[in-house]
Design a protein around this motif. Sequence first.
Motif, PDB file in Angstrom:
ATOM      1  N   LEU A 238       0.805  -1.211   0.000  1.00  7.79           N
ATOM      2  CA  LEU A 238       0.000   0.000   0.000  1.00  7.79           C
ATOM      3  C   LEU A 238       0.843   1.268   0.000  1.00  7.79           C
ATOM      4  CD1 LEU A 238      -2.806  -1.035   2.486  1.00  7.79           C
ATOM      5  CD2 LEU A 238      -2.760  -1.180   0.002  1.00  7.79           C
ATOM      6  N   SER A 239       2.001   1.209   0.637  1.00  7.96           N
ATOM      7  CA  SER A 239       2.866   2.383   0.608  1.00  7.96           C
ATOM      8  C   SER A 239       4.297   1.930   0.719  1.00  7.96           C
ATOM      9  CB  SER A 239       2.532   3.339   1.761  1.00  7.96           C
ATOM     10  OG  SER A 239       2.835   2.749   2.993  1.00  7.96           O
ATOM     11  N   ALA A 240       5.142   2.488  -0.104  1.00  9.66           N
ATOM     12  CA  ALA A 240       6.548   2.116  -0.099  1.00  9.66           C
ATOM     13  C   ALA A 240       7.368   3.300   0.376  1.00  9.66           C
ATOM     14  CB  ALA A 240       6.996   1.706  -1.500  1.00  9.66           C
ATOM     15  N   VAL A 241       8.556   3.020   0.886  1.00  9.30           N
ATOM     16  CA  VAL A 241       9.428   4.074   1.373  1.00  9.30           C
ATOM     17  C   VAL A 241       9.859   4.951   0.215  1.00  9.30           C
ATOM     18  CG1 VAL A 241      11.622   4.535   2.509  1.00  9.30           C
ATOM     19  CG2 VAL A 241      10.222   2.618   3.216  1.00  9.30           C
ATOM     20  N   LYS A 242       9.826   6.240   0.389  1.00 12.85           N
ATOM     21  CA  LYS A 242      10.215   7.171  -0.658  1.00 12.85           C
ATOM     22  C   LYS A 242      11.705   7.051  -0.943  1.00 12.85           C
ATOM     23  CE  LYS A 242       6.043   8.672  -0.798  1.00 12.85           C
ATOM     24  NZ  LYS A 242       5.177   8.262  -1.913  1.00 12.85           N
ATOM     25  N   CYS A 361       1.726  -4.040   9.068  1.00 15.14           N
ATOM     26  CA  CYS A 361       0.403  -4.051   8.449  1.00 15.14           C
ATOM     27  C   CYS A 361      -0.340  -2.767   8.795  1.00 15.14           C
ATOM     28  CB  CYS A 361      -0.392  -5.287   8.879  1.00 15.14           C
ATOM     29  SG  CYS A 361      -0.848  -5.334  10.618  1.00 15.14           S
ATOM     30  N   GLU A 362      -1.427  -2.517   8.096  1.00 15.95           N
ATOM     31  CA  GLU A 362      -2.191  -1.276   8.298  1.00 15.95           C
ATOM     32  C   GLU A 362      -2.625  -1.091   9.744  1.00 15.95           C
ATOM     33  OE1 GLU A 362      -5.061  -2.246   5.034  1.00 15.95           O
ATOM     34  OE2 GLU A 362      -4.904  -0.080   4.719  1.00 15.95           O
ATOM     35  N   SER A 363      -3.037  -2.189  10.384  1.00 17.23           N
ATOM     36  CA  SER A 363      -3.527  -2.096  11.763  1.00 17.23           C
ATOM     37  C   SER A 363      -2.432  -1.621  12.708  1.00 17.23           C
ATOM     38  CB  SER A 363      -4.058  -3.460  12.225  1.00 17.23           C
ATOM     39  OG  SER A 363      -5.180  -3.851  11.473  1.00 17.23           O
ATOM     40  N   VAL A 364      -1.223  -2.157  12.542  1.00 20.60           N
ATOM     41  CA  VAL A 364      -0.100  -1.738  13.380  1.00 20.60           C
ATOM     42  C   VAL A 364       0.261  -0.287  13.097  1.00 20.60           C
ATOM     43  CG1 VAL A 364       2.384  -2.062  13.746  1.00 20.60           C
ATOM     44  CG2 VAL A 364       0.855  -4.044  13.723  1.00 20.60           C
ATOM     45  N   HIS A 365       0.261   0.082  11.822  1.00 18.72           N
ATOM     46  CA  HIS A 365       0.583   1.457  11.436  1.00 18.72           C
ATOM     47  C   HIS A 365      -0.345   2.453  12.132  1.00 18.72           C
ATOM     48  CE1 HIS A 365       0.513   4.902   8.448  1.00 18.72           C
ATOM     49  NE2 HIS A 365       1.800   4.808   8.753  1.00 18.72           N
ATOM     50  N   SER A 366      -1.639   2.161  12.110  1.00 19.11           N
ATOM     51  CA  SER A 366      -2.616   3.065  12.730  1.00 19.11           C
ATOM     52  C   SER A 366      -2.472   3.095  14.245  1.00 19.11           C
ATOM     53  CB  SER A 366      -4.037   2.623  12.354  1.00 19.11           C
ATOM     54  OG  SER A 366      -4.227   2.661  10.963  1.00 19.11           O
ATOM     55  N   GLU A 367      -2.328   1.925  14.852  1.00 20.39           N
ATOM     56  CA  GLU A 367      -2.227   1.852  16.306  1.00 20.39           C
ATOM     57  C   GLU A 367      -0.967   2.538  16.814  1.00 20.39           C
ATOM     58  OE1 GLU A 367      -3.141  -1.578  19.543  1.00 20.39           O
ATOM     59  OE2 GLU A 367      -1.495  -2.037  18.164  1.00 20.39           O
ATOM     60  N   PHE A 382       9.495  12.257  16.985  1.00 21.95           N
ATOM     61  CA  PHE A 382      10.448  12.435  15.888  1.00 21.95           C
ATOM     62  C   PHE A 382      11.038  11.090  15.468  1.00 21.95           C
ATOM     63  CE2 PHE A 382      14.869  13.002  14.502  1.00 21.95           C
ATOM     64  CZ  PHE A 382      14.659  13.767  13.361  1.00 21.95           C
ATOM     65  N   ARG A 383      11.433  10.277  16.433  1.00 15.99           N
ATOM     66  CA  ARG A 383      11.991   8.958  16.097  1.00 15.99           C
ATOM     67  C   ARG A 383      10.955   8.082  15.402  1.00 15.99           C
ATOM     68  NH1 ARG A 383      14.870   9.801  21.151  1.00 15.99           N
ATOM     69  NH2 ARG A 383      13.157   8.869  22.335  1.00 15.99           N
ATOM     70  N   ALA A 384       9.693   8.195  15.851  1.00 17.59           N
ATOM     71  CA  ALA A 384       8.628   7.401  15.229  1.00 17.59           C
ATOM     72  C   ALA A 384       8.467   7.782  13.759  1.00 17.59           C
ATOM     73  CB  ALA A 384       7.313   7.604  15.977  1.00 17.59           C
ATOM     74  N   ASP A 385       8.500   9.094  13.465  1.00 20.00           N
ATOM     75  CA  ASP A 385       8.380   9.538  12.075  1.00 20.00           C
ATOM     76  C   ASP A 385       9.522   8.990  11.225  1.00 20.00           C
ATOM     77  OD1 ASP A 385       6.079  10.946  12.561  1.00 20.00           O
ATOM     78  OD2 ASP A 385       7.096  12.869  12.884  1.00 20.00           O
ATOM     79  N   LEU A 388       9.120   5.137  10.628  1.00 20.92           N
ATOM     80  CA  LEU A 388       8.080   4.786   9.660  1.00 20.92           C
ATOM     81  C   LEU A 388       8.534   5.017   8.226  1.00 20.92           C
ATOM     82  CD1 LEU A 388       4.849   6.078  11.446  1.00 20.92           C
ATOM     83  CD2 LEU A 388       5.556   3.711  11.082  1.00 20.92           C
ATOM     84  N   LYS A 389       9.455   5.965   8.031  1.00 23.37           N
ATOM     85  CA  LYS A 389       9.974   6.220   6.686  1.00 23.37           C
ATOM     86  C   LYS A 389      10.843   5.065   6.185  1.00 23.37           C
ATOM     87  CE  LYS A 389      10.013  11.262   7.087  1.00 23.37           C
ATOM     88  NZ  LYS A 389      10.874  12.478   7.156  1.00 23.37           N
ATOM     89  N   HIS A 390      11.270   4.217   7.117  1.00 23.85           N
ATOM     90  CA  HIS A 390      12.137   3.102   6.742  1.00 23.85           C
ATOM     91  C   HIS A 390      11.405   1.761   6.766  1.00 23.85           C
ATOM     92  CE1 HIS A 390      15.022   6.251   7.590  1.00 23.85           C
ATOM     93  NE2 HIS A 390      15.926   5.539   6.943  1.00 23.85           N
ATOM     94  N   LEU A 391      10.073   1.826   6.892  1.00 18.77           N
ATOM     95  CA  LEU A 391       9.266   0.614   6.886  1.00 18.77           C
ATOM     96  C   LEU A 391       8.240   0.680   5.766  1.00 18.77           C
ATOM     97  CD1 LEU A 391       8.558   0.315  10.728  1.00 18.77           C
ATOM     98  CD2 LEU A 391      10.347  -0.849   9.417  1.00 18.77           C
ATOM     99  N   THR A 392       7.747  -0.464   5.354  1.00 13.33           N
ATOM    100  CA  THR A 392       6.735  -0.534   4.305  1.00 13.33           C
ATOM    101  C   THR A 392       5.415  -1.007   4.899  1.00 13.33           C
ATOM    102  OG1 THR A 392       8.388  -1.021   2.618  1.00 13.33           O
ATOM    103  CG2 THR A 392       6.112  -1.603   2.103  1.00 13.33           C
ATOM    104  N   VAL A 393       4.354  -0.268   4.632  1.00 10.54           N
ATOM    105  CA  VAL A 393       3.036  -0.626   5.118  1.00 10.54           C
ATOM    106  C   VAL A 393       2.369  -1.559   4.104  1.00 10.54           C
ATOM    107  CG1 VAL A 393       0.781   0.217   5.884  1.00 10.54           C
ATOM    108  CG2 VAL A 393       2.838   1.609   6.270  1.00 10.54           C
ATOM    109  N   VAL A 394       1.922  -2.708   4.575  1.00 12.21           N
ATOM    110  CA  VAL A 394       1.221  -3.664   3.707  1.00 12.21           C
ATOM    111  C   VAL A 394      -0.201  -3.830   4.212  1.00 12.21           C
ATOM    112  CG1 VAL A 394       3.340  -4.895   3.128  1.00 12.21           C
ATOM    113  CG2 VAL A 394       1.967  -5.666   5.055  1.00 12.21           C
ATOM    114  N   ALA A 395      -1.048  -4.336   3.360  1.00 14.35           N
ATOM    115  CA  ALA A 395      -2.447  -4.536   3.740  1.00 14.35           C
ATOM    116  C   ALA A 395      -2.559  -5.554   4.865  1.00 14.35           C
ATOM    117  CB  ALA A 395      -3.248  -5.012   2.531  1.00 14.35           C
TER     118      ALA A 395
END
Length: 460
Positions: A238-242, A361-367, A382-385, A388-395
């Motif tokens: 669903l989203s890949a690291v830029k 997964c999406e659920s972990v990303h949101s939580e 700041f560390r969380a942001d 997340l830029k170094h991880l990939t969110v999957v369905a």
Amino acid sequence: MMMKQKGIEEELGLAKERCKGVIDRIERLSVSPSCRRTLLRLAHSDLNFLTRSSSTSSLNIGHLEAIVHILQQPFITGVSRVCKPISSPVRHHHHHHLDIVCTLNRNPVWIIVSDRNPTYISWDSSPKKKTKGLKSRLQQLLTLARSSTTLKPSSIILFFSNGLYCNTFIREKLREEFGASEIELNFSVFDFDFYSSDDSDGEWVNVNVLGRSYRGACVLEIKVVGEDDDDDDDITVLSAVKGSTTVASVVPKLSELAADTFCSLISGLRIFPSHVKKKLEMKGLLAEGDLVNYDTTALIALVSGISNGCTQKLLATPESELRQRFKGNYAFVIGQVMSEIQNPIHVELGSIISGKRGIICESVHSEFKELVLMCGGPNEKFRADQLLKHLTVVADSPSQRVMGLPTTRKLALKNKVVFGTGDYWHAPTVTANMAFVRAISQTGMSLFTIEHRPRALTGD
């Protein structure tokens, strides 16, 4: 006659020593208490038989030695069952023995062990001798494997500890009728323990008296039709690291926060390219074994102030202030602080996730984002942001076998989604949620997980 009796006594003595050696090795195995109890019961049963008997004709120690040898291999993980029968979901009174249920190369497998002389392995059943041939047993196991949901393996592994080189008939039949193929595993070929000798100045000495070689062992794999063979279209990133996000771009800010270990940690993560890979390419990545799935507890542990240099600051804070801040979790947080001082979490996890691609997964990303927003301090946010830029969110795409488990208080649906998504991607889930891991193990399912100690957000 006396010579023969002496030979029997020597053979009995050696067999007893082998039993004692196996018992010692079982005690040191990294398996669940339930698996350890089963193995110890079998080993003690053999030892008791030898103590009462004057014959070794019924000795089963070789089979048990081979099982323990397999369990000692580092690539065997997620062991959920040993030497236990599994019931047919269709015919409940029919039980089939399995030696090991575990995870091998990130895939759930069943392992069958044979320590028989290959010359005496029979292919067809013999009603007269009341023996079940190898063919019949494998047919029943494959039927069971394909009809199973929660315990369904990707393949059945056959481990012939004495090889099959002198029984080419069996080998060819396995290949022709079951599609069995030999697999290369980095099994250690020797099996022995190390003992400390009184006259060796405390150094470890190899005592190979009871050792045996598995140099001639034959390992065959029979594939079971996979659960997701027809579901390739469901694998969607669903989203890949830029691609423009690099570790170098965040190093200065992280250094200002004295979060050198965090900087080092995320610099070791591999990042997906900015564009979404083709589905076949994604499947290829799975074969590389470089994916790691994170649950929320793992993400919190990575960004927590406790993990990032705030231990001394917290210990220097008056207890009354800490109790007011953390309420009933005061003892829990202080326990984590002491744990971090003794064993830094970044060092522990760094060796596991370095060079790996991280997915959530999406659920972990949101939580995770919600928890950090509510409880995290500016540095933790700041560390969380950056993480997340170094991880990939999957369905949310939990595997069929995990979702096939009944939803209970211990097997909560949200956890089944998180761990099941890791299982679907053939990626180990890094977690501190050992209650769920234990609950999964109690069902008999083998699930690839990596434990870490918990850490809490501190408002850093």
